[in-house]
Design a protein around this motif. Structure first.
Motif, short mmCIF file in Angstrom:
data_model
loop_
_atom_site.label_atom_id
_atom_site.label_comp_id
_atom_site.label_asym_id
_atom_site.label_seq_id
_atom_site.Cartn_x
_atom_site.Cartn_y
_atom_site.Cartn_z
N PHE A 125 42.05 37.03 47.47
CA PHE A 125 42.14 36.05 48.55
C PHE A 125 41.77 36.62 49.91
O PHE A 125 41.92 35.95 50.92
CB PHE A 125 43.56 35.47 48.60
CG PHE A 125 43.85 34.55 47.45
CD1 PHE A 125 43.39 33.25 47.46
CD2 PHE A 125 44.56 35.00 46.35
CE1 PHE A 125 43.64 32.41 46.38
CE2 PHE A 125 44.81 34.16 45.28
CZ PHE A 125 44.34 32.87 45.29
N ASP A 126 41.28 37.85 49.94
CA ASP A 126 40.83 38.44 51.19
C ASP A 126 39.41 38.00 51.56
O ASP A 126 38.97 38.22 52.67
CB ASP A 126 40.87 39.97 51.10
CG ASP A 126 42.28 40.50 51.23
OD1 ASP A 126 43.14 39.75 51.71
OD2 ASP A 126 42.51 41.66 50.85
N SER A 171 40.24 31.05 49.99
CA SER A 171 39.94 32.47 49.73
C SER A 171 38.70 32.94 50.46
O SER A 171 38.37 34.12 50.40
CB SER A 171 39.75 32.69 48.22
OG SER A 171 38.49 32.20 47.80
N GLY A 172 38.02 32.03 51.14
CA GLY A 172 36.77 32.40 51.80
C GLY A 172 35.61 32.49 50.84
O GLY A 172 34.61 33.15 51.12
N GLY A 174 49.81 24.63 50.61
CA GLY A 174 49.63 24.77 52.05
C GLY A 174 48.34 25.49 52.37
O GLY A 174 47.28 25.21 51.81
N ASP A 175 48.44 26.46 53.30
CA ASP A 175 47.26 27.26 53.64
C ASP A 175 47.48 28.73 53.28
O ASP A 175 46.82 29.61 53.80
CB ASP A 175 46.91 27.13 55.13
CG ASP A 175 48.05 27.58 56.03
OD1 ASP A 175 49.11 27.97 55.50
OD2 ASP A 175 47.88 27.54 57.26
N ASN A 176 48.42 28.99 52.34
CA ASN A 176 48.73 30.36 51.95
C ASN A 176 48.76 30.46 50.43
O ASN A 176 49.81 30.36 49.81
CB ASN A 176 50.08 30.79 52.53
CG ASN A 176 50.33 32.29 52.36
OD1 ASN A 176 49.65 32.96 51.58
ND2 ASN A 176 51.30 32.82 53.08
N PRO A 177 47.59 30.63 49.79
CA PRO A 177 47.56 30.68 48.32
C PRO A 177 48.31 31.87 47.74
O PRO A 177 48.83 31.79 46.64
CB PRO A 177 46.06 30.76 48.00
CG PRO A 177 45.42 31.28 49.25
CD PRO A 177 46.25 30.76 50.38
N ALA A 207 36.17 32.62 42.06
CA ALA A 207 35.26 31.60 41.53
C ALA A 207 35.05 31.80 40.04
O ALA A 207 35.00 30.84 39.26
CB ALA A 207 33.92 31.65 42.26
N TYR A 208 34.95 33.06 39.63
CA TYR A 208 34.83 33.35 38.19
C TYR A 208 36.06 32.89 37.44
O TYR A 208 35.98 32.25 36.39
CB TYR A 208 34.62 34.86 37.99
CG TYR A 208 34.68 35.29 36.55
CD1 TYR A 208 33.54 35.26 35.75
CD2 TYR A 208 35.88 35.71 35.96
CE1 TYR A 208 33.60 35.64 34.42
CE2 TYR A 208 35.94 36.08 34.63
CZ TYR A 208 34.79 36.05 33.87
OH TYR A 208 34.86 36.41 32.56
N SER A 209 37.25 33.22 37.99
CA SER A 209 38.50 32.87 37.32
C SER A 209 38.70 31.37 37.21
O SER A 209 39.12 30.85 36.18
CB SER A 209 39.67 33.51 38.07
OG SER A 209 40.91 33.12 37.52
#
Length: 419
Positions: free
Chosen positions: A194-195, A275-276, A396-399, A282-284
């Motif tokens: 998620f970075d 996640s940007g 929210g905005d914190n996965p 995306a693979y997962s």
């Protein structure tokens, strides 16, 4: 760079182009042939072979989806031509699916090799800044050679599998670099996911990818609708059992559509956007995560098709219920919250009941089983919609916090008390 709305998690980037939709039509023809091969010989060995063929076609489609997501532009003639050129060998491969099951895969694998030559060229030219084009192009060239070799080697399935695995590595997972000997914990790997990618040029456009996969899932659902409709051409107008099964099949198709777009799709797009555009995520979520539910749709279509035959085989009910079970598990619509042990047990029990609905075929005619499974599917859809809505609200905005809450032991458990 794609802009992300932190409130909704949606990404505002490119849209799916018309040339991609045309390409998808060719691929739906190919996977439709895989479904028809299951109907022709509904045994587990054939289903395993169909899964191998579907995975091969799936990763070929992924190659073009990722190519256009990262580099494609519907206004550039070169990008259009590469995709249009890819439809030719893919269409040839589609016509050869039944020959593969007959032990004559030469033309099919030659077509798959030709597709990868095109993908290697498309990723190498024209030159674009940022992307490691040489690595991706070289990877597809290696895959092309491997598929070509498998055409002359007996039982070349292992070579296919190796080619597909290495494609997955360089296409979406190649951006993760780690020093030799360095070890990472599960928490660190989750954090890195998620970075966002280290190189912004490697970021995946989450809005485009979500739309691309969503449209492809609709086309696969269309295989189920076509199966139901085509059977009407061969049955008399006063055949009540058929009409009941047709209604059940259409209701089931609608439930599967609802299950995906109101439960799985929205959460996946939001997580990828936040996640940007991380390629590993995306693979997962998409490339690997959508493989089993997509194949499950073919199993369901084959099961409904066989259920509408005058003398349905026993496998028809099992294909139908096993497909629905795999679809529910693959879309992960019930895995939204950690819950207590009895909630997790209830999720497992729901899957067990789903697959065992096939036993109704011993006491009910096949069309009636389709109706029962459709009603059960509607019930599963209703429950999953509630569960997923809670998950989206809690995201929210914190996965990362959302995932920690999902994997943390519930309050009151032994681990929580002694932590």
């Amino acid at each position: 760079m794609t802009d992300v709305d932190l409130e909704t998690g949606a990404a505002h980037g490119k849209r799916v182009g018309w040339v991609e939709l045309y390409f998808d039509l060719v691929f739906v023809f190919a996977v439709g042939q895989v479904a028809h091969s299951i109907v022709a010989d509904p045994h587990w060995a054939r289903i395993a072979g169909a899964l191998g063929l579907f995975a091969t076609l799936w990763w070929t489609w992924i190659g073009f989806a990722v190519l256009y997501n990262r580099r494609g532009d519907d206004s550039r003639p070169a990008d259009r031509l590469f995709v249009l050129a890819g439809t030719i060998p893919c269409a040839i491969a589609a016509t050869q699916v039944h020959h593969v099951f007959d032990g004559h895969p030469t033309v099919f694998v030659a077509a798959m090799a030709a597709v990868r030559v095109l993908l290697a060229a498309a990723h190498r030219w024209p030159v674009r800044p940022g992307l490691d084009q040489r690595r991706i192009s070289t990877g597809y060239a290696i895959s092309a050679v491997l598929f070509a070799v498998s055409a002359v080697v007996p039982n070349g399935w292992g070579i296919w599998a190796f080619a597909l695995i290495q494609e997955a590595g360089f296409l979406l997972l190649g951006g993760r670099h780690r020093h030799r000997g360095e070890r990472t914990t599960a928490r660190e790997r989750r954090q890195a996911m998620f970075d966002g990618p280290r190189d912004p040029n490697l970021a995946v456009d989450s809005g485009h990818l979500a739309e691309r996969f969503g449209l492809f899932m609709i086309l696969l659902l269309g295989e189920l609708v076509i199966t139901v409709g085509t059977a009407a051409l061969e049955r008399p107008a006063d055949d009540f059992a058929y009409w009941a099964a047709m209604v059940g099949g259409l209701v089931l198709a609608g439930a599967l559509w609802w299950l995906y777009f109101t439960s799985a799709a929205e959460l996946s797009e939001k997580m990828l956007g936040l996640s940007g555009g991380n390629p590993a995520l995306a693979y997962s979520l998409y490339a690997g995560g959508h493989l089993t539910p997509a194949f499950a749709l073919l199993l369901i279509a084959a099961g409904v098709n066989l259920s509408l035959h005058e003398s349905p085989p026993a496998a028809s009910a099992w294909l139908l219920t096993a497909g629905l079970t795999v679809y529910i598990a693959g879309t992960r619509v019930f895995s939204a919250e950690p819950g207590r042990w009895y909630q997790r047990a209830a999720r497992i029990a729901a899957l067990v009941v789903t697959v065992n609905l096939a036993h109704l075929g011993r006491v009910l005619p096949a069309p009636a089983v389709v109706g029962v499974v459709a009603v059960w599917g509607v019930g599963m859809t209703a429950v999953s919609t509630i569960v997923r809505r809670r998950a989206i609200d809690s995201l929210g905005d914190n996965p990362l916090a959302f995932l920690r809450n999902r994997t943390a032991p519930p309050s009151g458990s032994r681990s929580a008390r002694h932590g």
